[in-house]
Design an enzyme around this catalytic site. Structure first.
Site, PDB file in Angstrom:
ATOM      1  N   ASP A  15      -6.885   3.147  -8.171  1.00 44.28           N
ATOM      2  CA  ASP A  15      -8.127   3.378  -7.436  1.00 44.28           C
ATOM      3  C   ASP A  15      -8.650   4.782  -7.742  1.00 44.28           C
ATOM      4  O   ASP A  15      -8.291   5.752  -7.084  1.00 44.28           O
ATOM      5  CB  ASP A  15      -7.871   3.194  -5.937  1.00 44.28           C
ATOM      6  CG  ASP A  15      -9.142   3.365  -5.125  1.00 44.28           C
ATOM      7  OD1 ASP A  15     -10.189   3.715  -5.717  1.00 44.28           O
ATOM      8  OD2 ASP A  15      -9.092   3.146  -3.903  1.00 44.28           O
ATOM      9  N   GLY A  37     -11.461  -4.805   2.001  1.00 42.67           N
ATOM     10  CA  GLY A  37     -12.081  -4.691   3.324  1.00 42.67           C
ATOM     11  C   GLY A  37     -12.701  -5.979   3.817  1.00 42.67           C
ATOM     12  O   GLY A  37     -13.784  -5.988   4.395  1.00 42.67           O
ATOM     13  N   ASP A  44      -1.367  -1.809  -3.939  1.00 42.65           N
ATOM     14  CA  ASP A  44      -2.705  -1.706  -3.358  1.00 42.65           C
ATOM     15  C   ASP A  44      -3.118  -0.222  -3.339  1.00 42.65           C
ATOM     16  O   ASP A  44      -2.376   0.629  -2.850  1.00 42.65           O
ATOM     17  CB  ASP A  44      -2.631  -2.266  -1.924  1.00 42.65           C
ATOM     18  CG  ASP A  44      -3.991  -2.510  -1.305  1.00 42.65           C
ATOM     19  OD1 ASP A  44      -4.977  -2.662  -2.057  1.00 42.65           O
ATOM     20  OD2 ASP A  44      -4.059  -2.578  -0.056  1.00 42.65           O
ATOM     21  N   HIS A  45      -4.283   0.089  -3.870  1.00 45.38           N
ATOM     22  CA  HIS A  45      -4.818   1.457  -3.873  1.00 45.38           C
ATOM     23  C   HIS A  45      -3.872   2.503  -4.465  1.00 45.38           C
ATOM     24  O   HIS A  45      -3.642   3.556  -3.853  1.00 45.38           O
ATOM     25  CB  HIS A  45      -5.226   1.896  -2.451  1.00 45.38           C
ATOM     26  CG  HIS A  45      -6.370   1.112  -1.911  1.00 45.38           C
ATOM     27  ND1 HIS A  45      -7.659   1.257  -2.321  1.00 45.38           N
ATOM     28  CD2 HIS A  45      -6.400   0.099  -0.993  1.00 45.38           C
ATOM     29  CE1 HIS A  45      -8.444   0.408  -1.684  1.00 45.38           C
ATOM     30  NE2 HIS A  45      -7.707  -0.327  -0.887  1.00 45.38           N
ATOM     31  N   SER A  67      -6.357  -6.144   8.036  1.00 44.05           N
ATOM     32  CA  SER A  67      -6.635  -5.851   9.459  1.00 44.05           C
ATOM     33  C   SER A  67      -6.575  -7.092  10.344  1.00 44.05           C
ATOM     34  O   SER A  67      -6.062  -7.026  11.472  1.00 44.05           O
ATOM     35  CB  SER A  67      -8.005  -5.189   9.610  1.00 44.05           C
ATOM     36  OG  SER A  67      -8.016  -3.954   8.947  1.00 44.05           O
ATOM     37  N   SER A  73       0.853  -1.201   0.000  1.00 47.52           N
ATOM     38  CA  SER A  73       0.000   0.000   0.000  1.00 47.52           C
ATOM     39  C   SER A  73       0.885   1.246   0.000  1.00 47.52           C
ATOM     40  O   SER A  73       2.102   1.165   0.198  1.00 47.52           O
ATOM     41  CB  SER A  73      -0.865   0.013   1.259  1.00 47.52           C
ATOM     42  OG  SER A  73      -0.045   0.255   2.391  1.00 47.52           O
TER      43      SER A  73
HETATM   44  O1  G3H Z   1      -6.465  -0.719   2.144  1.00 48.63           O
HETATM   45  C1  G3H Z   1      -5.873  -0.621   3.206  1.00 48.63           C
HETATM   46  C2  G3H Z   1      -4.858  -1.633   3.610  1.00 48.63           C
HETATM   47  O2  G3H Z   1      -5.254  -2.281   4.793  1.00 48.63           O
HETATM   48  C3  G3H Z   1      -3.519  -1.000   3.747  1.00 48.63           C
HETATM   49  O3  G3H Z   1      -3.488  -0.182   4.876  1.00 48.63           O
HETATM   50  O4  G3H Z   1      -2.664   1.972   3.987  1.00 48.63           O
HETATM   51  O5  G3H Z   1      -2.504   1.453   6.427  1.00 48.63           O
HETATM   52  O6  G3H Z   1      -1.042   0.265   4.770  1.00 48.63           O
HETATM   53  P1  G3H Z   1      -2.355   0.954   5.028  1.00 48.63           P
HETATM   54  P1  13P Z   2      -9.219  -4.999   5.771  1.00 54.47           P
HETATM   55  O1  13P Z   2      -8.963  -3.705   6.468  1.00 54.47           O
HETATM   56  O2  13P Z   2     -10.631  -5.453   5.962  1.00 54.47           O
HETATM   57  O3  13P Z   2      -8.262  -6.065   6.136  1.00 54.47           O
HETATM   58  O4  13P Z   2      -9.056  -4.732   4.186  1.00 54.47           O
HETATM   59  C1  13P Z   2      -7.783  -4.663   3.592  1.00 54.47           C
HETATM   60  C2  13P Z   2      -7.810  -4.138   2.209  1.00 54.47           C
HETATM   61  O5  13P Z   2      -8.830  -3.999   1.577  1.00 54.47           O
HETATM   62  C3  13P Z   2      -6.523  -3.813   1.581  1.00 54.47           C
HETATM   63  O6  13P Z   2      -6.673  -3.213   0.333  1.00 54.47           O
HETATM   64 ZN    ZN Z   3      -8.431  -2.002   0.119  1.00 50.95          ZN
END
Ligand code: G3H
Ligand code: 13P
Ligand code: ZN
Length: 324
Positions: free
Chosen positions: A117, A225, A95-96, A270, A56
């Site tokens: 995203d 999520g 990620d994102h 999470s 991320s």
């Molecule tokens: O989408 C969120 C993921 O759990 C990554 O979280 O941006 O705190 O690394 P973070």
């Molecule tokens: P959680 O916070 O539910 O684990 O989701 C993680 C996520 O979507 C990372 O992109």
């Molecule tokens: Zn996510």
């Protein structure tokens, strides 16, 4: 330019195609440090599961993008060592991603997959940005995940209090015009450990998922999520001095149902954080004189590995599919 294939990574296309046919989902686990990466690889080798390693923006800030990329390269070799030389299918995914420049820089650095995203942008802007990323990424056979609809909760610095469910009538147009390989949708999941208000129904909108599937049959869907926030972990954290009142996640049975459908990638972060935190709090409480980080990060890593094995076997159903 580092070619991801040269360092033993794969993109998400083939793994998602197999997941679609096999009625399971590929785990997408986030990592920020060595212990998380070890736990992911150990769990996925032991359960013979393909895996998507996610980085991320927060992870890049915390650990450094270059270091994380080399760690993923190391993970490929580590997995081989653990599996007696058989290469585990491993994708390295942004990620994102929030801009074309970021996606491009990850691709140049050896990522095999990126998420753009644009879900917080107006529809046409989301299309324009996603299409630009796809055009660049596909030149290098890098896969792209786009997103339609907004998840409630916190994503890095962006916070949204309400869900904006994905509108099924938009998905066909979006996937056709952008060329994305996978689509993240909003059906009531959210990031973090507080997904539902206490006392309210903990249900995601599987009806919207079914409607989306009807409109784009065979297209790979992603669920973000998707942590389940196990109550035993919350209890353990709270019993050892934590304060996580009212944390609630997505029931595992609902994720299992989603994984059997067109959902081919499920993001979980999470729950891993909770497993590590509970294990570390236990050590700090029971052995207050301990000060060697290996003595608390080691148990945290073991707890994380067990959690991921459970997910692969009982929730995502990806166990046993690494070498299909
Ligand atoms: O989408 C969120 C993921 O759990 C990554 O979280 O941006 O705190 O690394 P973070
Ligand atoms: P959680 O916070 O539910 O684990 O989701 C993680 C996520 O979507 C990372 O992109
Ligand atoms: Zn996510």
């Amino acid at each position: 330019m580092i070619k991801y294939k040269d360092i033993g990574l794969v993109n998400m296309r083939e793994m998602m195609e197999k997941a679609m046919k096999g009625g399971y989902a590929i785990p997408a686990y986030n990592f920020n440090n060595m212990e998380q990466l070890q736990a992911i690889i150990q769990a996925c080798v032991e359960t013979e599961s393909p895996v998507i390693l996610q980085v991320s923006a927060g992870a890049r800030k915390y650990a450094n993008q270059t270091l994380l990329r080399y760690m993923a390269q190391g993970a490929v070799e580590y997995a081989k060592e653990l599996s007696g030389g058989r290469p585990l299918p491993i994708a390295l995914h942004l990620d994102h991603g929030d801009s074309f420049e970021l996606c491009k820089s990850c691709i140049e650095m050896g990522f095999s997959s990126v998420m753009i995203d644009g879900s917080h942008k107006p529809y046409e802007e989301n299309i324009e940005l996603s299409k630009k990323v796809v055009e660049y990424a596909h030149e290098f056979d890098v896969t792209v995940e786009g997103e339609l609809g907004v998840l409630a909760g916190v994503e890095d610095e962006v916070k949204s209090d309400v869900h904006v469910y994905t509108q099924p009538e938009e998905v066909e147009d979006f996937t056709k015009r952008t060329g994305v390989d996978a689509l993240a949708i909003a059906i009531g999941t959210s990031h973090g450990a507080y997904k539902f208000k206490p006392g309210t129904e903990t249900k995601i909108r599987l009806d919207i998922l079914a409607e989306i599937e009807k409109r784009i049959p065979g297209f790979s869907i992603v669920l973000h999520g998707s942590s389940s926030v196990p109550s035993e972990l919350i209890e353990k954290i709270n019993n050892y001095g934590g304060q996580m009142k009212d944390a609630v996640g997505i029931p595992e049975e609902q994720l299992r149902l989603a994984a059997k459908s067109a959902v081919c990638k499920i993001n979980i972060d999470s729950d891993g954080r909770l497993a590590m935190t509970a294990a570390i709090r236990e050590v700090f409480n029971e052995k207050p004189s301990e000060f060697d980080p290996r003595k608390y990060l080691g148990p945290a890593r073991d707890a994380l590995k067990e959690l991921y094995k459970h997910k692969n076997v009982n929730v995502l159903g990806s166990a046993g599919h690494a070498w299909d």
